[in-house]
Write a protein that holds these residues in place. Structure first.
Motif, short mmCIF file in Angstrom:
data_model
loop_
_atom_site.label_atom_id
_atom_site.label_comp_id
_atom_site.label_asym_id
_atom_site.label_seq_id
_atom_site.Cartn_x
_atom_site.Cartn_y
_atom_site.Cartn_z
N ALA A 1 76.90 57.27 124.92
CA ALA A 1 77.37 57.60 123.38
C ALA A 1 76.25 56.66 122.43
N VAL A 2 75.57 57.43 121.44
CA VAL A 2 74.81 56.78 120.79
C VAL A 2 75.08 57.20 119.36
N LEU A 3 74.88 56.40 118.44
CA LEU A 3 75.18 56.61 116.95
C LEU A 3 73.89 56.42 116.46
N LEU A 4 73.22 57.80 115.92
CA LEU A 4 72.01 57.90 115.09
C LEU A 4 72.35 57.97 113.54
N GLU A 5 71.60 57.01 112.82
CA GLU A 5 71.43 56.89 111.40
C GLU A 5 69.86 57.37 110.96
N LEU A 6 70.00 58.87 110.85
CA LEU A 6 68.68 59.25 110.94
C LEU A 6 68.28 59.63 109.80
N GLU A 7 67.64 59.05 108.70
CA GLU A 7 67.16 59.04 107.37
C GLU A 7 68.40 59.77 106.49
N GLY A 8 69.22 58.95 106.78
CA GLY A 8 70.21 59.31 105.61
C GLY A 8 71.57 60.26 106.29
N ARG A 9 71.28 60.57 107.28
CA ARG A 9 72.42 61.34 108.16
C ARG A 9 72.85 60.43 109.29
N ILE A 10 74.12 60.72 109.57
CA ILE A 10 74.80 60.09 110.73
C ILE A 10 74.95 61.21 111.88
N LEU A 11 74.49 60.95 113.05
CA LEU A 11 74.62 61.96 114.14
C LEU A 11 75.32 61.11 115.38
N TYR A 44 84.18 49.18 130.84
CA TYR A 44 84.16 47.58 131.10
C TYR A 44 84.58 46.70 129.94
N GLY A 45 84.66 47.39 128.70
CA GLY A 45 85.06 46.45 127.64
C GLY A 45 85.30 47.29 126.55
N GLY A 46 85.28 46.84 125.29
CA GLY A 46 85.70 47.30 123.99
C GLY A 46 84.35 48.10 123.29
N LEU A 47 84.69 48.55 122.16
CA LEU A 47 83.67 49.29 121.41
C LEU A 47 82.97 48.61 120.19
N PRO A 48 81.80 49.01 119.72
CA PRO A 48 81.21 48.39 118.47
C PRO A 48 82.14 48.68 117.28
N ALA A 49 82.89 49.57 117.14
CA ALA A 49 83.62 50.07 115.96
C ALA A 49 84.81 51.02 116.56
N GLU A 50 85.70 50.77 115.78
CA GLU A 50 87.05 52.13 116.10
C GLU A 50 86.53 53.17 115.17
N ILE A 51 86.98 54.42 115.76
CA ILE A 51 86.69 55.61 115.20
C ILE A 51 87.23 55.60 113.42
N ALA A 52 88.30 55.07 113.57
CA ALA A 52 88.73 54.89 111.97
C ALA A 52 87.96 54.00 111.00
N ASP A 53 87.18 53.37 111.50
CA ASP A 53 86.32 52.41 110.76
C ASP A 53 84.97 53.15 110.35
N LEU A 54 84.59 54.17 111.05
CA LEU A 54 83.35 54.71 110.97
C LEU A 54 83.14 55.51 109.54
N PRO A 55 82.12 55.77 108.99
CA PRO A 55 82.08 56.87 108.16
C PRO A 55 82.28 58.22 108.59
N ASP A 56 82.25 59.26 107.70
CA ASP A 56 82.23 60.74 108.36
C ASP A 56 80.83 61.03 108.97
N ILE A 57 80.82 61.94 109.98
CA ILE A 57 79.84 62.16 110.81
C ILE A 57 79.37 63.47 110.38
N ASP A 58 78.03 63.61 110.15
CA ASP A 58 77.42 65.03 109.79
C ASP A 58 77.36 65.99 110.95
N ALA A 59 77.02 65.31 112.13
CA ALA A 59 76.93 66.20 113.29
C ALA A 59 77.13 65.65 114.41
N VAL A 60 77.85 66.04 115.46
CA VAL A 60 78.21 65.73 116.81
C VAL A 60 77.12 66.57 117.76
N VAL A 61 76.23 65.76 118.54
CA VAL A 61 75.32 66.63 119.37
C VAL A 61 75.92 66.45 120.97
N LEU A 62 76.30 67.42 121.52
CA LEU A 62 76.68 67.28 122.96
C LEU A 62 75.47 67.86 123.99
#
Length: 369
Positions: free
Chosen positions: A112-122, A143-161
């Motif tokens: 799981a990787v969050l990309l902040e790509l030139e103003g967009r979030i993928l 193994y443990g927790g996450l860097p952020a909860e989904i509720a705390d994240l901004p809206d996502i421009d695109a999910v890439v699978l």
């Protein structure tokens, strides 16, 4: 005779229950139909029954002997397969506004990787669940927790699978994310799962290997991977697996998805390289499934093949899905990178990697964890 009838009835009840669970539990997804099915059948990767790896049909052995040996080895407990204490995790925060034209990579563990790509979030393979299993109460826990909860994240421009396995496509995660994602970019067949889970068809686009397209000013290429797919007992190979090339105005990235080492990496490098950064599978390997998962040394070689600049190893650090120790992937990858003069970043989960900064995370934070 009574005993025989009882046994037959028991088997029938179990079979019926299994059928009902596999058919009606949405976690197992859905099969393609109509236009999506037609696109699947047109694919050069589809042999009329299932998707295959054209090079040599590489897959994992399903023989009884291999399955029994794997089960035996997993039953032999080894505490080194999991960290002894919680991992250090950095809290995620968005790039400051003055850096919105930059590219930042944040690893959330596993692939799981969050990309902040030139103003967009993928989001790449946003598996944020607690277990890579259709039933989260069963299976190896995160193994443990996450860097952020989904509720705390901004809206996502695109999910890439990259493909539909549980450690990459998580039902619970999609349910939480789906109304905050503008677009889903997936390989052939995977859209049917998303539609069953409530994502509108107009927000999903499917692609085959070597498709090239633009979206919101970004350039994408759906590229090969040597792997397999399936979420149930009878849907193996019904959806495609892939890697991705993602290019903005200033940054070009390669995301390997899952897969074994083969000549496709060099082909991708010739066609689309060089890359500023590669997010390359490194973990969950074993000699018995070598065709579909790389060793760490092959991870470094694949990075070189695609003409990568900075290497960030992924597919480790969250779940135990193989028999090696949990630190073996990154230790071996770091050693191989040093041997071959490859620049490697080893961020903590949640630690932001800002491309072009000239300084990248390189601490051996996993030692004594």
């Amino acid at each position: 005779m009574t005993i025989l009838i009882t046994i037959v009835l028991f088997i029938a009840v179990v079979a019926a229950a299994a059928y009902l669970v596999l058919t009606y539990n949405p976690v197992f997804g859905a099969r393609s139909a109509d236009e999506r099915l037609a696109a699947v059948r047109r694919s050069p990767q589809y042999n009329g029954k299932e998707f295959v790896n054209p090079a040599h049909g590489a897959s994992v052995s399903t023989s009884l002997g291999e399955n029994l040996s794997t089960l035996r080895d997993f039953l032999r407990r080894d505490p080194a397969r999991r960290p002894a204490k919680p991992l250090p995790i950095d809290r995620w925060a968005p790039l400051p506004e003055e850096q919105h034209d930059r590219t930042a990579v944040t690893w959330f563990g596993h692939s799981a990787v969050l990309l902040e790509l030139e103003g967009r979030i993928l989001w790449l393979d946003p598996m944020l669940g607690q277990a890579p299993s259709p039933f989260p109460s069963i299976g190896g826990k995160r193994y443990g927790g996450l860097p952020a909860e989904i509720a705390d994240l901004p809206d996502i421009d695109a999910v890439v699978l990259s493909h539909d396995h549980y450690d990459h496509l998580d039902y619970g995660t999609i349910l939480q994310l789906k109304d905050r994602v503008r677009h889903f970019i997936v390989p052939l067949g995977v859209g049917a799962h998303l539609e069953r889970w409530g994502v509108e068809p107009g927000r999903i686009e499917e692609h085959d290997w070597w498709d090239e397209f633009e979206w919101e000013g970004l350039r994408f290429a759906c590229t090969p991977a040597q792997h397999f797919s399936g979420r149930s007992l009878n849907d193996r190979g019904q959806t495609l697996w892939c890697s991705w090339v993602i290019q903005g105005e200033r940054s070009r990235l390669f995301f390997s998805g899952d897969g074994g080492y083969s000549t496709h990496f060099a082909e991708i490098g010739r066609k689309y390289g060089p890359f500023d950064v590669t997010l390359m599978e490194c973990g969950q390997y074993d000699r018995r499934w070598a065709p579909i998962h790389m060793t760490p040394e092959q991870t470094v070689q694949a990075h070189q093949d695609v003409q990568g600049g900075l290497l960030i190893p992924i597919h480790w650090g969250a779940f135990t899905l193989a028999l090696h120790t949990w630190t073996d992937p990154v230790q071996r990858a770091a050693a191989a990178a040093a041997e071959h003069g490859v620049h490697i970043a080893t961020p903590r989960i949640g630690e932001k990697v800002l491309l072009g900064s000239g300084s990248y995370p390189s601490s051996h934070w996993w030692i004594n964890e």
